[in-house]
Design an enzyme around this catalytic site. Structure first.
Site, PDB file in Angstrom:
ATOM      1  N   ASP A  31     -69.208 -34.502  21.516  1.00 19.44           N
ATOM      2  CA  ASP A  31     -68.158 -34.045  20.591  1.00 19.44           C
ATOM      3  C   ASP A  31     -67.987 -35.100  19.502  1.00 19.44           C
ATOM      4  OD1 ASP A  31     -65.567 -33.174  19.462  1.00 19.44           O
ATOM      5  OD2 ASP A  31     -65.413 -31.948  21.274  1.00 19.44           O
ATOM      6  N   ASN A  32     -67.840 -34.673  18.258  1.00 18.95           N
ATOM      7  CA  ASN A  32     -67.592 -35.644  17.188  1.00 18.95           C
ATOM      8  C   ASN A  32     -66.101 -35.874  16.943  1.00 18.95           C
ATOM      9  OD1 ASN A  32     -66.761 -33.372  15.800  1.00 18.95           O
ATOM     10  ND2 ASN A  32     -68.220 -33.577  14.119  1.00 18.95           N
ATOM     11  N   SER A 116     -69.457 -15.260  17.832  1.00 22.06           N
ATOM     12  CA  SER A 116     -68.178 -14.780  17.312  1.00 22.06           C
ATOM     13  C   SER A 116     -68.235 -13.303  16.960  1.00 22.06           C
ATOM     14  CB  SER A 116     -67.824 -15.584  16.056  1.00 22.06           C
ATOM     15  OG  SER A 116     -66.759 -14.997  15.349  1.00 22.06           O
ATOM     16  N   TYR A 139     -69.668 -17.992   7.705  1.00 24.23           N
ATOM     17  CA  TYR A 139     -69.471 -18.373   9.101  1.00 24.23           C
ATOM     18  C   TYR A 139     -70.100 -17.342  10.032  1.00 24.23           C
ATOM     19  CZ  TYR A 139     -67.136 -18.758  13.616  1.00 24.23           C
ATOM     20  OH  TYR A 139     -66.885 -18.831  14.956  1.00 24.23           O
ATOM     21  N   ARG A 206     -56.243  -7.878  15.342  1.00 18.56           N
ATOM     22  CA  ARG A 206     -57.136  -8.819  16.003  1.00 18.56           C
ATOM     23  C   ARG A 206     -57.112  -8.557  17.505  1.00 18.56           C
ATOM     24  NH1 ARG A 206     -58.374  -9.027  11.576  1.00 18.56           N
ATOM     25  NH2 ARG A 206     -58.491 -10.790  10.125  1.00 18.56           N
TER      26      ARG A 206
END
Length: 306
Positions: A31-32, A116, A139, A206
């Site tokens: 992880d950054n 996604s 994206y 959503r």
């Protein structure tokens, strides 16, 4: 089993790491910390603070030799993808390709990918996995291109995979800044007695799915749904206006939401069929929206009191 979790300090990844530990596995975090938090990482879990595109990532594969890679790390903002499509592609596409290369080179047994619902684009029906993909943001495009690379690596090198297409994920540990989702943002605004902002008329819908349920889907993919692409959602749709009403029941506010112009790249409606998830992954959501909101609100209240 030794399992590399990219994005393992994030709000979904860290809950997956907790689950892997509870089930007796050995998670390793890459992880950054652009979105992840140190406080999310359980004591004793080996953590590498690196960008996906760092040349040192290969050394992690060489040293740790993970059996499974679960790839959650990503640039996840639709708005940022539109502002900087090259960076979005670099992180999401090239980052994924590099992990796939290392997975082949170091004999990874399976690659599990967080995709996604943004790959589908506009649709007015309950979305099943076989409908045509037509992303309307960079994206969504970067996720779809990554999916195609994963499938091709399987075809050419026989690397098993599972692709999980998430609905709108929410829950404890989600950030309300930067990459925050609408639920975490609304909760923070209501707790701070601020005026929430709704983009568009609020009638857009959503499919909200709880982060703990998403973590469990990733865990189940270790031993299920080989070479399958599967939706992870609640198979229900909730409008943003309805969401605000639900939150207002938990957090009464003197502020009415302010409506602003619709954002580019935002889909109008989203409802993911989870029939295939139940069939192939043995997964269905355990949390409905109201229960998940209650748990999430408690988390944010406790954080505010610290």
């Amino acid at each position: 089993m030794k399992i590399l979790v990219t994005g393992g300090a994030g709000f979904i990844g860290s809950q997956l790491v907790d689950l892997l530990l509870a089930e007796g596995h050995t998670p390793i975090i890459l992880d950054n910390f652009s979105n992840g938090r140190e406080e999310n990482v359980p004591t004793g879990v080996k953590t590498y603070k690196k960008n996906l595109l760092s040349k040192k990532v290969e050394k992690i594969f060489k040293k740790e030799k993970p059996e499974i890679v679960i790839h959650l790390a990503a640039q996840v903002s639709v708005a940022k993808s539109l502002e900087n499509p090259a960076e979005d592609a670099a992180v999401n596409v090239l980052g994924t390709v590099k992990l796939l290369e290392y997975s082949i080179k170091y004999d990874v047994k399976k690659f599990i990918f967080s995709s996604s619902s943004a790959v589908y684009g506009y649709t007015n029906e309950a979305i099943h996995e076989e409908i045509p993909t037509n992303p309307i943001s960079f994206y969504g495009t970067s996720k779809l291109v990554s999916e195609n690379y994963i499938k091709l690596f399987h075809r050419l090198y026989e690397l098993p995979y599972t692709i999980l297409r998430y609905a709108n994920v929410y829950g404890p540990r989600q950030r309300s800044d930067g990459e925050g989702g609408v639920i975490s943002i609304f909760i923070e605004q209501l707790l701070s007695n601020e005026t929430p902002v709704i983009f568009g008329d609020g009638n857009q819908t959503r499919d909200f799915v709880y982060a703990g349920d998403v973590a469990r889907a990733n865990f189940l993919a270790i031993t299920n749904a080989d070479n399958q692409t599967i939706n992870i959602g609640s198979n229900t749709q909730t409008s943003i206006n309805q969401l605000y009403t639900l939150l207002s029941n938990h957090l009464p506010s003197s502020h009415q939401p302010r409506y602003e112009e619709k954002r580019e790249g935002d889909i109008l409606h989203s409802q993911l069929s989870n029939v295939k998830a139940l069939q192939h992954l043995k997964w269905e959501p355990h949390f409905d929206l109201d229960a998940g909101l209650g748990t999430t609100i408690e988390y944010f209240k406790n954080k505010k009191e610290e």
